[in-house]
Structure formats: C-alpha cells, structure tokens
Scaffold this active site. Sequence first.
Site, PDB file in Angstrom:
ATOM      1  N   TRP A 193       0.817  -1.216   0.000  1.00 20.32           N
ATOM      2  CA  TRP A 193       0.000   0.000   0.000  1.00 20.32           C
ATOM      3  C   TRP A 193       0.848   1.261   0.000  1.00 20.32           C
ATOM      4  O   TRP A 193       0.325   2.356   0.221  1.00 20.32           O
ATOM      5  CB  TRP A 193      -0.937   0.038   1.216  1.00 20.32           C
ATOM      6  CG  TRP A 193      -0.271  -0.513   2.446  1.00 20.32           C
ATOM      7  CD1 TRP A 193      -0.470  -1.754   2.983  1.00 20.32           C
ATOM      8  CD2 TRP A 193       0.747   0.111   3.247  1.00 20.32           C
ATOM      9  NE1 TRP A 193       0.368  -1.937   4.063  1.00 20.32           N
ATOM     10  CE2 TRP A 193       1.126  -0.808   4.248  1.00 20.32           C
ATOM     11  CE3 TRP A 193       1.386   1.350   3.215  1.00 20.32           C
ATOM     12  CZ2 TRP A 193       2.097  -0.529   5.204  1.00 20.32           C
ATOM     13  CZ3 TRP A 193       2.360   1.633   4.168  1.00 20.32           C
ATOM     14  CH2 TRP A 193       2.701   0.692   5.140  1.00 20.32           C
ATOM     15  N   GLU A 459       2.920 -10.966  11.663  1.00 14.14           N
ATOM     16  CA  GLU A 459       2.799 -12.103  10.734  1.00 14.14           C
ATOM     17  C   GLU A 459       4.055 -12.951  10.557  1.00 14.14           C
ATOM     18  O   GLU A 459       4.115 -13.767   9.642  1.00 14.14           O
ATOM     19  CB  GLU A 459       2.286 -11.616   9.357  1.00 14.14           C
ATOM     20  CG  GLU A 459       0.878 -11.066   9.442  1.00 14.14           C
ATOM     21  CD  GLU A 459       0.300 -10.532   8.128  1.00 14.14           C
ATOM     22  OE1 GLU A 459       1.042 -10.433   7.134  1.00 14.14           O
ATOM     23  OE2 GLU A 459      -0.906 -10.209   8.096  1.00 14.14           O
ATOM     24  N   GLU A 555      -6.976  -8.370  11.587  1.00 15.03           N
ATOM     25  CA  GLU A 555      -6.764  -7.782  10.248  1.00 15.03           C
ATOM     26  C   GLU A 555      -7.742  -8.410   9.275  1.00 15.03           C
ATOM     27  O   GLU A 555      -7.871  -9.640   9.238  1.00 15.03           O
ATOM     28  CB  GLU A 555      -5.361  -8.095   9.714  1.00 15.03           C
ATOM     29  CG  GLU A 555      -4.285  -7.159  10.135  1.00 15.03           C
ATOM     30  CD  GLU A 555      -2.997  -7.338   9.298  1.00 15.03           C
ATOM     31  OE1 GLU A 555      -3.103  -7.801   8.149  1.00 15.03           O
ATOM     32  OE2 GLU A 555      -1.938  -7.014   9.834  1.00 15.03           O
TER      33      GLU A 555
END
Length: 893
Positions: A193, A459, A555
């Site tokens: 992003w 993660e 998320e």
Amino acid sequence: MAGWRKLVFFATNILGLSCLQLQDLGGQWSLTEATGKYNNLNATVPGGIYTDLMQNKIIGDIFYGNNDTETRWVAETNWTYKYQFAVDDSILNHSTVNIVFEGLDTFATILVNDVEIGTSQNMFVRYIFDVKDVLKLGNNNIEVRFASPIITAKELSSKQGYDVPPVCPQDVQNGECHVNQIRKMQASFSWDWGPAFPSMGIWKEVYLEAFDSSVIRYLLVDYDETSDDSWMITISAYLSATKGKTLEGKLRYTLETDVSSIEQIVEVNEPSNDNDEIKIDYSFTVPKITVRNWWPNGYGEAKLYALSAQFQSGSEVSSKNIKIGFRKIEIVQEPIASGLSFYFKVNDVPIFAKGANEIPIDILPEKGQNPETIAKILESAHAANMNMLRVWGGGVYESDYFYQKTDELGILVWQDFMFACAMYPTYPEFLNNVRVEIRHQIKRLHSHPSIALWAGNNENEIALMTDWYNTKKNLTLFKNDYLKLYIDTVRSELLNITNNVLFLSSSPSNGEESEEEHYLAKNPGDPLFGDVHFYNYLVNSLVSTTYPIPRFASEYGYQSLPDADTWLTVTDDVDNLDPGSVFMYHRQHHVLGFAENSLLIGYQLNLNKSIPDYYKTYIFYSQIVQALSIKFETEYYRSFMGRVDSEGRGNTMGALFWQLNDVWVAPTWSGIDYTGKWKMLQYYAIEFFAPTIITGYLDVSRQFAVYAMSEIVSLVGVSLDVSAVVEVYSWSSFERVGFSEYNVTLEYGKSVEVNVIDTDNYLQSLGCGSLSEARTNCFFYLTLLSGNAVIAPHNLIMATSLKQSNLTKTTVEIVSIRQVDTQAKKFEISIQADGVSLFVWLDSHQIRGRFSENGFAQIGPTKNVSFQAEEATSVAELETVLTIVHLNNAEYQ
Ligand SMILES: *[C@@H]1O[C@H](CO)[C@@H](O)[C@H](O)[C@H]1NC(C)=O
Ligand SMILES: *[C@@H]1O[C@H](CO)[C@@H](O)[C@H](O)[C@H]1NC(C)=O
Ligand SMILES: *[C@@H]1O[C@H](CO)[C@@H](O)[C@H](O)[C@H]1NC(C)=O
Ligand SMILES: *[C@@H]1O[C@H](CO)[C@@H](O)[C@H](O)[C@H]1NC(C)=O
Ligand SMILES: *[C@@H]1O[C@H](CO)[C@@H](O)[C@H](O)[C@H]1NC(C)=O
Ligand SMILES: *[C@@H]1O[C@H](CO)[C@@H](O)[C@H](O)[C@H]1NC(C)=O
Ligand SMILES: *[C@@H]1O[C@H](CO)[C@@H](O)[C@H](O)[C@H]1NC(C)=O
Ligand SMILES: *[C@@H]1O[C@H](CO)[C@@H](O)[C@H](O)[C@H]1NC(C)=O
Ligand SMILES: *[C@@H]1O[C@H](CO)[C@@H](O)[C@H](O)[C@H]1NC(C)=O
C-alpha cells in the site's frame, strides 16, 4: 515544520533553583551531498532528506506521478547535515554535557568540532553522546553524516552468513531490498500500500543538555488494585547521573486526584555506578474514591490524571510531567467449547475491540510527527466509534503526541514491535541493537493507559509456519532465529522492565496455545485461538461462508480507490485515472490488484469500460464494494459476540479492519485517504461499530437470520427488553410492503438471534414477485427500538446482489443548505429523492469537512444530513461546490 516543535526550555531560575539546562540545536542547518554535488543547501532540523531536497527544488514533489522511483537516487546517496552553534558557560560549567538525538534515521556518524562522538544504527533509539570534552566556549560545529540506507542494508546482508528472506519485495512494489537487515521503518523500502522512500535525517529533536547531578529520562508507572478501595502505584524513575558521583537528592512526586494533590517524597542516595541509568522504584497507594477509571471510547470517560516528578539535588532540578489513567486490563483466554477464548477485559468489563490497523502517519517519518495530521486521523477513528487501533509492526513506534491523543480519546492500542512480514537476522550486534530499541520504547511508552498490548511482530510466526518465504527447507534454522529474536530478546527485555504488561509473540497468534507450542504453532491462524488475519479477494465478499469465525479478527480488508480530487493532487492528467493506465499500475502495489478489485466489484455491479468517465464509476464502485464488504464482515463477526457455533467457533471479541489511513495516493485498503478525506468505508464504520446494532445475513439456503447486540455499558448485569422491527420495502416505492416486530431481550455483550426468516417465501407472500424474482424486487430494513426510541442504526439488507436487484432510476437532489451555527462551520443539508436511492454520496470537494453520514440509502422522500466544515464557509460557497451522486441514476448504471 518549526510550528510544531514542542521542546520545553526551562527558565533558569524558579524559586532560586537552577534547572537542567537545555539548548535546542534544531532549526536551519546546512546540507551537503557527500561527493560535493550539492553544497550548503538550507535544511531544517528536525526533518528529513526528501523534505529538504523538495524545499531546495533539487527534486520536485515526491508524491507526484512516478517521482517515487525517479528520486530513488536520493536514498542511494550519502548526505551530511551541518550546524554551527555557540555554547556559553551556562552549559559548559556543568559536570555533564550531552548531545541528545531523539531520533536519527538511520545510519549516521556524528562529529562535533571534527571529533567523532558516535554513530547510530537504529531509527527507533534515542542517542545520547557525552560532549563535555569536545565542546568549547563560543562557536562549535556539528556534522551528522548519513550513509545510504539502501547500500548499508545490502552491506549488512552478508553478516548473517545466509540469506534472510524475503531478500527483496515483489517487483510490483518498486521497492528496495534487504530492509529486514536494518532497524528502520520497514515500510520505507515499499509495501503493498505504499511507496519506497528510504528516508534519512534527524527526524526528531536534537539538543544539548547539561547538569551536575542527573536528569529524569523516563517515568514508568504501573498500577495494581491492592484491595477494593485502593490502587497501588509503582513508579520507576530512570535517572541518568553524572558518572563518578553519588546520586543524592529528593525525588518528589505530585499526583492530582479528584480531591487533592498527593505529594510523595523519596530520598535518593545511590552510589555511582557505570550504568547509563539509575532506577529508583517507589510505590504508594491512592484511595479509589479519589480517582475515576480510565475507559475506552464508548464505555465512559477516558479520565487522565497529571503526575509530575521533580528530582532535586542541591539547587538543581530535573522534572518530568506525564498523565496517567487508572485502568486494569487483561486478556481472557479460558477454555470454551473447543479452544480458548480471547478477549480484552478493561476494568472487569469484557470489551469488543472495534477499530482498524494504523500504518505510519506518513511515509516520511518527520512528517509523521505533525500533530495536526495525527489528531485528524485519531479523531476520525474516535468519531467512527473505534475503541482500538493496532499500531502495525512495519511502521514506527509513533510519537509521544500520538499516544497522548489515544490516551485522551480512549483508543486502546495494540502495539506491535517493529518487525513485519520477514525473517530477521540474529547475529549478536543485531540482537544488541534490538535490545536497546526495546528498552527505550518500553520505558518511553509503557505508562500510557491506552497501550493495551505489545505484540512481537506482524505475521512472522505464520509466515514461518506456513512457509511464505520458502523457509521450509531450513526450518530449524529459522525457527531458532525466530525464538532468539522474539522470545529470548524482545520478550525478555520487555518482561525485565515490567511484568505488568500483556505480550503476544506475534500477530496473528494462537495466544496461550502458541506458547504451549513453544511460540511456533502449527497453524497460527487457528480460529479457535488468539487472533486471525483474514483476506480473500477472489470470492464473493457478501456471503457469510467467505469468512472465518474467529475469536478476534485483528486484520481483514479490501482495496478501494481514493476519489478523483485526491488523485488530482498527484497527476494533472485525467486519462491517468483510468484503472488500466500505466500511471495506475505504478500506484497499484498489490499483484493482481486491479483484477481482484474488478472481480470483487463484479459480484455486485456491472463494470462497463465503454461508458464516459469510466474512472469515476470505477472509483465509486470500488468504494461502495469496500464499504459494503467490511460492513458485512464486521457485522458478521459482531454477531458472534457471546455465541459459538456447533464447532465451537465464535465468541468473537475483536474486529480491527485493515487499514485506517494512507501514506500516499494509491489503490489501498484504507478508510481515510492521504489527504485526510473519508472514503465511504470510514462513514460506514460509524454505524457498523455503533455500540448497539441490528444486523442479519442470508445463508446458502436463503434463510435470513437477524441478530441484535449491544455493548452499552449500562447494560452490564441487567437486561433490556427491546423490539426488533423487520420491514420490507420494494425498490420501486417508498411504501413498505411488509412489517414484523419481535420482542427480544438484550444483554450486554451477547448477540441474540431475533428470528430466522425463510426469505424467498416470505418476500413472495408480501407480493414482491415470484419465488425466484421476489429477492430482486424487495429488501429488508431493520430497526431496533426501546419503547419508541431508535437505539441502533437502521440497517438495509439486500436479499440478493446489487446487480440482480431491480433498482429504479431515481433523481436525488439537494434542496436546501442551511447554516446552523454562528461560526459558519456547521450546515444542514436537505436532500430530496423521488424513489429508493442507494449510496447517496455527498462531496464538498475543496471545502474540507465531514458529513454526519454519507453513502447512505434514502428510503424516504427527504433526508437531512449535517456537514461540519474545517474552516468557516458559507451557504453560497457550499452551494457552488457541493455535488451529489447515487447508484440509481443513469450516470452510474
Ligand atoms: C538559506 O537561508 C538563508 C537565511 O535563512 C537565506 O538568506 C538564504 O537565501 C537561503 N538560501 C537558499 C539557497 O535558499
Ligand atoms: C516530480 O514532480 C514535479 C511536479 O511537481 C516535476 O516538476 C518534477 O520534474 C518531477 N520529477 C522529479 C524527479 O522530481
Ligand atoms: C562558570 O565558571 C566560571 C569559572 O568557575 C565562572 O567564572 C563563571 O561565572 C561560571 N558561569 C556560570 C554561568 O555559572
Ligand atoms: C557512503 O558512506 C558509507 C559509510 O560511511 C561509505 O562506506 C561509502 O563509501 C560512502 N559512499 C560515498 C559515495 O561517499
Ligand atoms: C540451510 O542453512 C545452512 C546454514 O547456513 C546452509 O548451510 C544450508 O545450505 C541451508 N540449506 C538450504 C537447503 O538452504
Ligand atoms: C534486567 O534489567 C536490569 C536493570 O533494570 C539489568 O541490570 C539486568 O541485567 C537485566 N537483566 C536481563 C536478563 O537483561
Ligand atoms: C456499455 O456502455 C456503452 C456506452 O455507453 C453502451 O453502448 C453499451 O451498450 C454498454 N454495454 C453494456 C453491456 O451495457
Ligand atoms: C422491476 O421493477 C419494476 C417496477 O419498478 C417492475 O415493473 C418489474 O416487473 C420488475 N421486474 C421484475 C423482473 O420483477
Ligand atoms: C411485545 O411486547 C409488548 C409489551 O411488552 C406486547 O404488547 C406485544 O404484544 C409483544 N409483541 C410480540 C410480537 O410478542
């Protein structure tokens, strides 16, 4: 930049006491390219290389066009910042004289009067160098030589002796390699992003400090309930003392409670030691009746109390003022059905965590310090009923001001340590570098009542255990590295500073179950434990079977495009806004991004590339589908509050969507774009995060299950009889065609099933059409009433996809605008429609501000919406700029 500096410089004399001497070294510096290509440019400190080069017109606007890649040479170059300053004996006469850098980004060698005083290698560390012997009376100079982070990262990559994956980001990100080798904002080398701007610079304050005795560096406050009627406050003061001197003096604490000012005095007499810091622990109790609890947004006031500390030694004083909040916070992980529960309890009340993931405030770290930008983003979160944000591990530990605001606004923070989506090195210097970072950040931030939880990384457990980066062939090696970094280093440093803290080794994780599996669970995304991250861009997003039923969704998200005005801040060519343009592909950093977006839109709406101004439709549709999908998914998660299914899934207690904000103008998952403008998603969040909601979804056999739930804190321990109203309307008329009312009892935190409706038969019986067509002609409209009061947002639920719905073409118009305050900032807008109209979207364009709702369904002829402008304006100006679009008009079908 200078406008928001906030260093406090003490007057030299208060009541005859001399204070710690500080001398700001910020302001105008000069900047030189290391090989002499550019010399003596004006630079601003605090600041950063991209900002300075833009200001000097060496480069253009880095956010424009493809300038991110075109200016990459900046980050491949070494740059030197220089400054001259005068020092007088009010500084030099002290026993200790330090230069303090609150933040250096990242690799610098620092010289004072041509003598090297130190180096830096971690953006997240505060550097303090002793300069007593190198400073002189009168003029002095300082040089901070930055080395290219791209080149340094590459050089460091050989240190581990093997590749530490991922070595490079995916090509589509136009990023840089080896970011996991360096302790710098991981997203500064690109993300899916965001652009790569591998920044350099003195990104926080720099100053001289001078003292004879000591300075209070940190105040670390813990609070425990000792009994029903008291809080025990434990304060650890970390003092830096003059080396070789006994630290002697009085440490005075003052706490302002609701009834009085509590003063405590601690006599300090510590022999000198070689540590940089001396820790003084002290505890005292505060009667509970004298303070109120700190509560998250929606649960009560986020009450804060001023605590000040003053250390006086002889006539010298060092002080520190902070605000604390009295709150108890736990994560409850208890056996339920199968697996363990996972939820936060604040002051003994179970809290459904509602919010989003925060990415860095800005891609340029110095711009991320701007209080106006920070306040705007956090107030937007608060306004959308969010009570928790996750500060994501690929960004930065945010500024003090950020956490002061989350404290004030009652926004809990799930704080990641800054490691994301990668394996990391573990050679000794790397781990030592991390240790310093963890100690500094914990001591700096721990006392903020809003910080609920620390998580080791983003993660990295799931990446390792499900082989995202091809680590399987050397699993033991990378497992050992994982444990060395997050357990033996991060966790142990954290717990060595305070035990009064919640820690998870990763996000997502299985919580205690991950610990049982020695921090590396077989399936860290198990819905029966801990938190999950969930994404799927390929299947229909408005079907419940698409989604997991987790304990806590930390998320989940979908992309959309920011609006055309926002795009036009980074390009002048409207042709670039076509989703197939080269320009757009440069901005789309997610592999298959547009294909996935179009697929997702395609489940709901028909895209026709041949229509005029196709880009406008694409943007509008992308925002509609993003808002609808996140609304659906969030309400689905909320419907599992206090409820489990036959497989033990459910008891869901958290929904943090991805992502709150943006760092550039691009197709991203954000609800707020880079200019601060709300996308439709952010408006929808006000309602899907409302404390009380009524919702429903259809299953594969077309049964429509309606749920109501509430987290109104006054409901704790009591119950409320309410009526749930299910109305049915046809798309072609404002007259409702069906109505049923159900009595239900709401209890705090328990989703109740109102009813299950056999959709097609029911709609057919109401005259909506044949069994197969009824769903296309009618929709449900849900209302929750307590007596006559509407206690939840109305909720429109379609009986089929948007594209199958038999929408009528309608006209929607603004019929009046009225000023309703005296400052000319608040207006009421009256809107008229000649039929049921969907996704009515108001836009005030260059007049910045926010509507009370937007992207709404209009199911009656008139609707009033209020508008809050940021700056004073007028009805006449608003009339000129205000536009309105909706889904049903010709333009958008
Ligand atoms: C640098 O700043 C100084 C004083 O603030 C000013 O006089 C000078 O013109 C500036 N130089 C450039 C190149 O902008
Ligand atoms: C960046 O954008 C500006 C427009 O603001 C343009 O003038 C400039 O040439 C571009 N390129 C670079 C490398 O700065
Ligand atoms: C610094 O020390 C010198 C020598 O002891 C003394 O003359 C001077 O007054 C001192 N200055 C200040 C500001 O205390
Ligand atoms: C940049 O700085 C690094 C580290 O000091 C040094 O090794 C390198 O030679 C420098 N490169 C240039 C072009 O000056
Ligand atoms: C695993 O790591 C070891 C240690 O660096 C290395 O020697 C070996 O080649 C690696 N094996 C694979 C399959 O990558
Ligand atoms: C824990 O912190 C103390 C200082 O507070 C330090 O002396 C000690 O070495 C640390 N222990 C570990 C295991 O890091
Ligand atoms: C797509 O739009 C064009 C231009 O408005 C129109 O001629 C065409 O019929 C449309 N195609 C479909 C499948 O609606
Ligand atoms: C669609 O709605 C119109 C009224 O707006 C109605 O006349 C028509 O029969 C509907 N179509 C179907 C297939 O039901
Ligand atoms: C709901 O409760 C009210 C009063 O509590 C009662 O009058 C009404 O009949 C009930 N409705 C249904 C559908 O049970």
